[in-house]
Motif scaffolding. Structure first.
Motif, PDB file in Angstrom:
ATOM      1  N   UNK A  87      16.550  -4.091  47.642  1.00 31.22           N
ATOM      2  CA  UNK A  87      16.876  -5.340  47.744  1.00 31.22           C
ATOM      3  C   UNK A  87      18.061  -5.961  48.311  1.00 31.22           C
ATOM      4  N   UNK A  88      19.224  -5.268  48.359  1.00 28.30           N
ATOM      5  CA  UNK A  88      20.483  -5.726  48.946  1.00 28.30           C
ATOM      6  C   UNK A  88      20.100  -5.802  50.489  1.00 28.30           C
ATOM      7  N   UNK A  89      19.415  -4.968  51.190  1.00 30.78           N
ATOM      8  CA  UNK A  89      19.500  -5.086  52.714  1.00 30.78           C
ATOM      9  C   UNK A  89      18.100  -5.831  53.048  1.00 30.78           C
ATOM     10  N   UNK A  90      17.119  -5.643  52.424  1.00 24.48           N
ATOM     11  CA  UNK A  90      16.002  -6.153  52.866  1.00 24.48           C
ATOM     12  C   UNK A  90      15.875  -7.911  52.508  1.00 24.48           C
ATOM     13  N   UNK A  91      16.634  -8.083  51.566  1.00 27.43           N
ATOM     14  CA  UNK A  91      16.763  -9.548  51.279  1.00 27.43           C
ATOM     15  C   UNK A  91      18.023 -10.525  51.824  1.00 27.43           C
ATOM     16  N   UNK A  92      18.722  -9.548  52.640  1.00 26.92           N
ATOM     17  CA  UNK A  92      19.684  -9.979  53.600  1.00 26.92           C
ATOM     18  C   UNK A  92      20.969 -10.435  52.572  1.00 26.92           C
ATOM     19  N   UNK A  93      21.382  -9.627  51.753  1.00 27.75           N
ATOM     20  CA  UNK A  93      22.401  -9.967  50.778  1.00 27.75           C
ATOM     21  C   UNK A  93      23.627  -9.071  51.021  1.00 27.75           C
ATOM     22  N   UNK A  94      23.333  -7.891  51.326  1.00 33.83           N
ATOM     23  CA  UNK A  94      24.658  -6.866  51.436  1.00 33.83           C
ATOM     24  C   UNK A  94      25.413  -7.452  52.726  1.00 33.83           C
ATOM     25  N   UNK A  95      26.672  -7.104  53.043  1.00 28.91           N
ATOM     26  CA  UNK A  95      27.694  -7.044  53.876  1.00 28.91           C
ATOM     27  C   UNK A  95      26.794  -6.767  55.197  1.00 28.91           C
ATOM     28  N   UNK A  96      26.848  -7.458  56.255  1.00 30.07           N
ATOM     29  CA  UNK A  96      26.314  -7.335  57.423  1.00 30.07           C
ATOM     30  C   UNK A  96      24.805  -7.493  57.833  1.00 30.07           C
ATOM     31  N   UNK A  97      24.003  -7.879  56.784  1.00 27.81           N
ATOM     32  CA  UNK A  97      22.820  -8.099  56.565  1.00 27.81           C
ATOM     33  C   UNK A  97      22.342  -9.489  57.096  1.00 27.81           C
ATOM     34  N   UNK A  98      23.223 -10.289  56.738  1.00 26.49           N
ATOM     35  CA  UNK A  98      23.036 -11.792  56.965  1.00 26.49           C
ATOM     36  C   UNK A  98      22.360 -12.093  58.335  1.00 26.49           C
ATOM     37  N   UNK A  99      21.616 -12.983  58.224  1.00 25.31           N
ATOM     38  CA  UNK A  99      20.552 -13.540  59.565  1.00 25.31           C
ATOM     39  C   UNK A  99      21.116 -14.585  60.281  1.00 25.31           C
TER      40      UNK A  99
END
Length: 396
Positions: free
Chosen positions: A18-30
């Motif tokens: 969830x953290x990485x695929x939903x762009x919520x963890x550090x460094x994953x923002x779009x």
């Protein structure tokens, strides 16, 4: 480090995904609104503000203008009715899939319901055919028009039909709203630019491309494939609920994409069945750095699964949902909902934690609250569907 193939996905694994695929963890923002919508499959749009807020939560530079560009300038995102008869914003290349897999069936039911209402006024199918054709022609001639403008230009839209026959809401009203809804389901017209600011629920209508020429089974398989990539592992019940399909359709779609069963370990409530993932998605996901997020009401992450025990404790759920089952603004810490938040009249973004999360989490959540205060600036946002904790916070 080499990833490990697993056949059991516990809460920790699901939260890491969830953290990485939903762009919520550090460094994953779009970098773009399109990337956000693609990652989440669809953004809820019943509340006009949700589309923007869900994107802002995941953009490196949280600017509403980025969402407006994608929706109205480049037309790479499309606002339409889809799963569960809900209004969504989806990537343009997915619109035909959503229409064929879900909305097309809704169109038939909605049009049939309108004809029944029209019959009480002595109006028949030929009347509806004429009004639809005239409305589509008027939208094409203008290029863009509000419902009110179309009502003035197309006489048939002003004809009265009976709404809510036999209920306490029974009333005679102009046909315009329901005709435009039917045409929207069919893809003959689409929702265009909002009237007013990005917080407005009013919009203009623009020419559409008509219904999708995709086989229903193919469309349902493609939608399932994209959804599992973003939300897997998930149960059959989750897929059925999210799409609004019959259970037989959900099962056929899972089979069509070759979905693989995995045990959900401590993440499965009794009786919900196994989880499903795509056949090439069995590798363990490395846990990200600790992260906090403030997500808006009706956010796709909070509304992504029917079974929510693995990210939302039952004890705090009643304070974060309204009576109709709509989630309000939520505070997240490492893949779990831990509280709610609201914007106050002075622009302050305040939070209320419903669980003890520790000093590090509180500090990270405070940083996110300040990020939201700056992003919203002079805008004041009140969720359309208000929840107990959001009301409590906003009233200070």
């Amino acid at each position: 480090m080499t990833s490990r193939v697993v056949d059991t996905m516990n809460n920790s694994e699901r939260r890491a995904r969830l953290a990485t695929r939903h762009l919520l963890a550090p460094g994953t923002r779009a970098a773009s609104a399109e990337a956000v919508a693609d990652a989440l499959v669809a953004l809820h749009a019943t509340d006009a503000a949700t589309v923007y807020l869900s994107a802002l939560a995941r953009l490196r530079k949280p600017e509403t203008g980025e969402v407006e560009r994608a929706l109205y300038d480049d037309r790479t995102l499309v606002r339409m009715h889809g799963m569960r008869q809900t209004l969504f914003v989806v990537p343009a290349d997915l619109a035909a899939v959503v229409q064929a897999s879900t909305t097309r069936e809704m169109w038939g039911k909605e049009r049939g319901s309108l004809l029944k209402s029209a019959a009480d006024a002595g109006l028949d199918a030929a009347w509806l055919d004429r009004v639809e054709a005239a409305t589509v022609a008027e939208v094409a001639r203008r290029g863009s028009a509000t419902g009110a403008e179309l009502g003035k230009a197309v006489p048939g839209l002003r004809d009265q039909v009976l709404y809510g026959k036999g209920t306490k809401w029974e009333a005679w009203q102009p046909a315009s709203g329901r005709v435009l809804r039917v045409l929207g389901f069919d893809g003959a017209v689409v929702r265009g630019r909002q009237v007013g600011s990005w917080l407005s629920s009013q919009h203009r209508w623009e020419p559409g491309k008509g219904h999708a020429e995709i086989a229903v089974a193919d469309a349902q398989a493609e939608l399932t494939r994209r959804w599992l990539r973003a939300f897997g592992p998930a149960t059959e019940a989750d897929l059925k609920w999210w799409t609004g399909w019959k259970v037989t359709d959900a099962r056929k779609a899972l089979k069509a994409v070759g979905a693989v069963q995995v045990a959900l370990g401590d993440g499965t409530a009794p009786g919900t069945g196994p989880g499903w993932v795509l056949p090439d998605d069995l590798e363990e996901v490395a846990p990200p750095e600790p992260w906090a997020a403030l997500l808006p009401g009706l956010d796709p992450t909070a509304m992504g699964w029917q079974g929510r025990d693995w990210y939302l404790a039952e004890a705090i759920r009643p304070r974060l949902f309204d009576r109709a089952g709509n989630v309000g603004p939520t505070v997240w810490w490492n893949g779990e909902v831990v509280g709610g938040w609201a914007q106050r009249a002075d622009g302050t973004v305040a939070t209320k934690l419903l669980r003890d999360v520790g000093a590090d989490a509180e500090a990270a959540i405070a940083v996110e609250a300040e990020r939201w205060r700056k992003a919203l600036g002079e805008h004041r946002v009140t969720p359309r569907f208000r929840t107990p904790v959001e009301r409590e916070i906003s009233e200070g």
